[in-house]
Design an enzyme around this catalytic site. Structure first.
Site, PDB file in Angstrom:
ATOM      1  N   GLU A 103      18.630 -17.472  26.781  1.00  0.00           N
ATOM      2  CA  GLU A 103      18.860 -18.591  25.875  1.00  0.00           C
ATOM      3  C   GLU A 103      18.819 -19.907  26.634  1.00  0.00           C
ATOM      4  O   GLU A 103      19.098 -19.950  27.844  1.00  0.00           O
ATOM      5  CB  GLU A 103      20.247 -18.467  25.231  1.00  0.00           C
ATOM      6  CG  GLU A 103      20.307 -17.588  24.022  1.00  0.00           C
ATOM      7  CD  GLU A 103      19.857 -18.309  22.752  1.00  0.00           C
ATOM      8  OE1 GLU A 103      19.098 -19.297  22.828  1.00  0.00           O
ATOM      9  OE2 GLU A 103      20.268 -17.877  21.677  1.00  0.00           O
ATOM     10  N   ASP A 104      18.509 -20.968  25.918  1.00  0.00           N
ATOM     11  CA  ASP A 104      18.598 -22.303  26.486  1.00  0.00           C
ATOM     12  C   ASP A 104      20.038 -22.800  26.456  1.00  0.00           C
ATOM     13  O   ASP A 104      20.559 -23.305  27.428  1.00  0.00           O
ATOM     14  CB  ASP A 104      17.663 -23.276  25.778  1.00  0.00           C
ATOM     15  CG  ASP A 104      17.838 -23.303  24.260  1.00  0.00           C
ATOM     16  OD1 ASP A 104      18.577 -22.462  23.703  1.00  0.00           O
ATOM     17  OD2 ASP A 104      17.210 -24.164  23.613  1.00  0.00           O
ATOM     18  N   ASP A 145      25.875 -22.828  21.654  1.00  0.00           N
ATOM     19  CA  ASP A 145      26.646 -23.879  21.016  1.00  0.00           C
ATOM     20  C   ASP A 145      27.824 -23.232  20.297  1.00  0.00           C
ATOM     21  O   ASP A 145      28.802 -22.847  20.929  1.00  0.00           O
ATOM     22  CB  ASP A 145      25.718 -24.617  20.046  1.00  0.00           C
ATOM     23  CG  ASP A 145      26.123 -26.051  19.798  1.00  0.00           C
ATOM     24  OD1 ASP A 145      27.318 -26.289  19.592  1.00  0.00           O
ATOM     25  OD2 ASP A 145      25.243 -26.922  19.798  1.00  0.00           O
ATOM     26  N   PHE A 167      25.325 -33.716  21.960  1.00  0.00           N
ATOM     27  CA  PHE A 167      23.956 -33.312  21.698  1.00  0.00           C
ATOM     28  C   PHE A 167      23.122 -33.554  22.953  1.00  0.00           C
ATOM     29  O   PHE A 167      23.079 -34.663  23.472  1.00  0.00           O
ATOM     30  CB  PHE A 167      23.364 -34.079  20.508  1.00  0.00           C
ATOM     31  CG  PHE A 167      22.087 -33.459  20.035  1.00  0.00           C
ATOM     32  CD1 PHE A 167      22.106 -32.274  19.319  1.00  0.00           C
ATOM     33  CD2 PHE A 167      20.865 -34.026  20.345  1.00  0.00           C
ATOM     34  CE1 PHE A 167      20.938 -31.676  18.900  1.00  0.00           C
ATOM     35  CE2 PHE A 167      19.692 -33.439  19.930  1.00  0.00           C
ATOM     36  CZ  PHE A 167      19.728 -32.252  19.204  1.00  0.00           C
ATOM     37  N   ARG A 205      11.450 -31.662  24.782  1.00  0.00           N
ATOM     38  CA  ARG A 205      11.457 -30.342  25.409  1.00  0.00           C
ATOM     39  C   ARG A 205      10.907 -30.383  26.836  1.00  0.00           C
ATOM     40  O   ARG A 205      11.338 -29.623  27.683  1.00  0.00           O
ATOM     41  CB  ARG A 205      10.629 -29.343  24.587  1.00  0.00           C
ATOM     42  CG  ARG A 205      11.263 -28.941  23.286  1.00  0.00           C
ATOM     43  CD  ARG A 205      10.523 -27.745  22.684  1.00  0.00           C
ATOM     44  NE  ARG A 205      10.859 -27.507  21.298  1.00  0.00           N
ATOM     45  CZ  ARG A 205      11.922 -26.859  20.870  1.00  0.00           C
ATOM     46  NH1 ARG A 205      12.795 -26.380  21.729  1.00  0.00           N
ATOM     47  NH2 ARG A 205      12.136 -26.691  19.574  1.00  0.00           N
TER      48      ARG A 205
END
Length: 183
Positions: A103-104, A107, A156, A169
Protein backbone atom coordinates in the site's frame (compact mmCIF):
# COMPACT_ATOMS: atom_id res chain seq x y z
CA UNK A 1 9.62 16.80 -10.80
CA UNK A 2 11.03 18.66 -7.81
CA UNK A 3 9.76 21.16 -5.27
CA UNK A 4 10.50 24.14 -7.54
CA UNK A 5 8.18 22.65 -10.20
CA UNK A 6 5.30 22.72 -7.72
CA UNK A 7 5.25 26.43 -6.91
CA UNK A 8 3.04 27.06 -3.90
CA UNK A 9 1.11 23.76 -4.15
CA UNK A 10 3.22 22.09 -1.47
CA UNK A 11 3.08 23.25 2.13
CA UNK A 12 5.95 21.14 3.51
CA UNK A 13 7.93 18.01 2.74
CA UNK A 14 7.32 15.22 5.27
CA UNK A 15 9.48 12.42 3.82
CA UNK A 16 12.33 13.04 1.39
CA UNK A 17 13.21 10.97 -1.63
CA UNK A 18 16.36 9.76 0.15
CA UNK A 19 14.44 8.76 3.29
CA UNK A 20 11.97 6.78 1.18
CA UNK A 21 14.73 4.92 -0.67
CA UNK A 22 16.57 4.08 2.55
CA UNK A 23 13.45 2.88 4.36
CA UNK A 24 12.33 0.72 1.42
CA UNK A 25 15.73 -1.00 1.44
CA UNK A 26 15.27 -1.72 5.17
CA UNK A 27 11.73 -3.05 4.63
CA UNK A 28 12.96 -5.23 1.74
CA UNK A 29 15.65 -6.73 3.98
CA UNK A 30 13.01 -7.56 6.61
CA UNK A 31 10.72 -9.08 3.98
CA UNK A 32 13.57 -11.13 2.49
CA UNK A 33 14.39 -12.51 5.96
CA UNK A 34 10.77 -13.23 6.89
CA UNK A 35 9.96 -14.98 3.62
CA UNK A 36 13.25 -16.85 3.13
CA UNK A 37 12.58 -20.01 1.14
CA UNK A 38 8.97 -19.03 0.38
CA UNK A 39 7.38 -17.80 -2.80
CA UNK A 40 5.74 -14.42 -2.32
CA UNK A 41 2.87 -12.95 -4.30
CA UNK A 42 3.22 -9.21 -3.95
CA UNK A 43 -0.10 -7.44 -4.52
CA UNK A 44 0.10 -3.76 -5.29
CA UNK A 45 -2.95 -1.64 -4.66
CA UNK A 46 -3.46 0.68 -7.62
CA UNK A 47 -2.89 3.45 -8.36
CA UNK A 48 -1.09 4.84 -5.34
CA UNK A 49 1.20 1.89 -4.64
CA UNK A 50 2.87 1.88 -8.06
CA UNK A 51 5.96 3.76 -6.89
CA UNK A 52 6.24 1.83 -3.62
CA UNK A 53 5.73 -1.52 -5.35
CA UNK A 54 8.32 -0.83 -8.05
CA UNK A 55 11.01 0.39 -5.68
CA UNK A 56 10.31 -2.24 -3.02
CA UNK A 57 10.40 -5.06 -5.60
CA UNK A 58 13.74 -3.79 -6.94
CA UNK A 59 15.15 -3.73 -3.40
CA UNK A 60 14.13 -7.34 -2.68
CA UNK A 61 16.70 -10.11 -3.15
CA UNK A 62 14.00 -12.79 -3.37
CA UNK A 63 12.06 -13.75 -6.46
CA UNK A 64 8.50 -12.47 -6.26
CA UNK A 65 5.40 -12.73 -8.37
CA UNK A 66 3.52 -9.47 -8.77
CA UNK A 67 -0.14 -8.76 -9.33
CA UNK A 68 -2.30 -5.68 -9.03
CA UNK A 69 -5.65 -4.90 -7.54
CA UNK A 70 -7.54 -1.64 -7.76
CA UNK A 71 -9.99 -0.75 -5.03
CA UNK A 72 -11.45 2.64 -4.32
CA UNK A 73 -12.98 4.41 -1.37
CA UNK A 74 -12.07 8.01 -2.17
CA UNK A 75 -13.50 9.45 -5.36
CA UNK A 76 -11.96 12.88 -5.91
CA UNK A 77 -12.13 14.16 -2.32
CA UNK A 78 -9.63 14.19 0.49
CA UNK A 79 -11.51 11.93 2.94
CA UNK A 80 -12.12 8.18 2.67
CA UNK A 81 -15.75 7.34 2.01
CA UNK A 82 -15.47 3.89 3.63
CA UNK A 83 -17.40 2.31 0.76
CA UNK A 84 -15.08 -0.06 -1.12
CA UNK A 85 -15.39 -0.86 -4.80
CA UNK A 86 -13.22 -3.34 -6.72
CA UNK A 87 -12.09 -1.63 -9.91
CA UNK A 88 -9.61 -4.36 -10.96
CA UNK A 89 -9.38 -7.79 -9.38
CA UNK A 90 -6.32 -10.04 -9.17
CA UNK A 91 -5.38 -12.35 -12.00
CA UNK A 92 -3.58 -14.79 -9.67
CA UNK A 93 -5.10 -17.62 -7.65
CA UNK A 94 -4.27 -17.05 -3.97
CA UNK A 95 -4.77 -20.62 -2.78
CA UNK A 96 -1.87 -21.59 -0.47
CA UNK A 97 0.14 -18.52 -1.53
CA UNK A 98 2.00 -16.11 0.75
CA UNK A 99 0.45 -12.74 -0.10
CA UNK A 100 2.06 -9.41 0.70
CA UNK A 101 -0.24 -6.44 0.12
CA UNK A 102 1.71 -3.30 -0.79
CA UNK A 103 0.00 0.00 0.00
CA UNK A 104 0.96 3.62 -0.40
CA UNK A 105 -0.86 4.83 2.72
CA UNK A 106 -3.14 3.56 5.45
CA UNK A 107 -5.58 6.24 6.49
CA UNK A 108 -8.77 5.13 8.26
CA UNK A 109 -7.91 1.47 7.61
CA UNK A 110 -11.42 0.74 6.39
CA UNK A 111 -10.40 -0.09 2.81
CA UNK A 112 -7.44 -2.18 3.90
CA UNK A 113 -9.51 -4.06 6.49
CA UNK A 114 -12.01 -4.95 3.77
CA UNK A 115 -9.20 -5.95 1.38
CA UNK A 116 -7.49 -8.22 3.93
CA UNK A 117 -10.79 -10.00 4.66
CA UNK A 118 -11.48 -10.36 0.94
CA UNK A 119 -8.05 -11.84 0.19
CA UNK A 120 -8.15 -14.12 3.26
CA UNK A 121 -11.42 -15.57 1.96
CA UNK A 122 -9.52 -16.84 -1.10
CA UNK A 123 -7.47 -19.44 0.81
CA UNK A 124 -3.96 -17.99 0.97
CA UNK A 125 -1.23 -19.45 3.20
CA UNK A 126 -0.77 -15.96 4.70
CA UNK A 127 -1.63 -12.32 4.12
CA UNK A 128 0.59 -9.53 5.39
CA UNK A 129 0.74 -5.80 4.68
CA UNK A 130 3.56 -3.44 3.75
CA UNK A 131 2.76 0.26 3.59
CA UNK A 132 4.97 3.23 2.94
CA UNK A 133 2.85 5.54 5.11
CA UNK A 134 0.43 5.18 7.98
CA UNK A 135 -1.71 7.81 9.72
CA UNK A 136 -2.19 6.44 13.26
CA UNK A 137 -4.45 9.35 14.29
CA UNK A 138 -6.86 8.63 11.41
CA UNK A 139 -7.35 4.92 12.19
CA UNK A 140 -10.96 3.82 12.54
CA UNK A 141 -10.17 0.10 12.69
CA UNK A 142 -7.24 -1.79 14.21
CA UNK A 143 -5.13 -3.50 11.54
CA UNK A 144 -1.97 -5.50 12.12
CA UNK A 145 0.49 -4.02 9.63
CA UNK A 146 3.75 -5.96 9.61
CA UNK A 147 5.84 -3.53 7.55
CA UNK A 148 5.46 0.24 7.98
CA UNK A 149 7.70 2.81 6.34
CA UNK A 150 6.70 5.99 8.15
CA UNK A 151 3.96 7.26 10.44
CA UNK A 152 2.72 10.64 9.27
CA UNK A 153 0.33 13.21 10.75
CA UNK A 154 -3.36 13.14 9.88
CA UNK A 155 -3.03 15.64 7.05
CA UNK A 156 -3.66 15.35 3.34
CA UNK A 157 -0.42 14.21 1.69
CA UNK A 158 0.68 13.83 -1.91
CA UNK A 159 3.70 12.55 -3.80
CA UNK A 160 5.38 9.22 -4.42
CA UNK A 161 2.20 7.73 -5.85
CA UNK A 162 -0.26 9.66 -3.70
CA UNK A 163 -2.47 12.06 -5.59
CA UNK A 164 -5.02 14.79 -5.42
CA UNK A 165 -7.38 14.56 -8.41
CA UNK A 166 -4.78 12.41 -10.22
CA UNK A 167 -2.03 15.04 -9.88
CA UNK A 168 1.21 14.92 -7.86
CA UNK A 169 1.76 11.13 -8.14
CA UNK A 170 5.13 11.66 -9.83
CA UNK A 171 6.52 13.89 -7.08
CA UNK A 172 9.50 11.91 -5.68
CA UNK A 173 8.86 12.82 -2.03
CA UNK A 174 5.84 12.94 0.30
CA UNK A 175 4.49 16.35 1.24
CA UNK A 176 1.43 18.08 2.59
CA UNK A 177 -0.67 19.79 -0.03
CA UNK A 178 -1.35 23.48 0.51
CA UNK A 179 -5.01 24.05 1.41
CA UNK A 180 -5.54 26.55 -1.41
CA UNK A 181 -5.16 23.65 -3.89
CA UNK A 182 -8.14 21.67 -2.60
CA UNK A 183 -10.34 24.26 -0.85
Amino acid sequence: MDSQDLGTDIERILVTEEQIASRLRELAADIDADYAGKDILVVGVLKGAVMVMADLARALHSHVTMDWMAVSSYGSGTQSSGVVRILKDLDADLTDRHVLIVEDIIDSGLTLSWLIANLNSRGPASVEVCTLLRKPEAAKVDIDVKYVGFDVPNEFVVGYGLDYSEKYRNVPFVATLAPHVYS
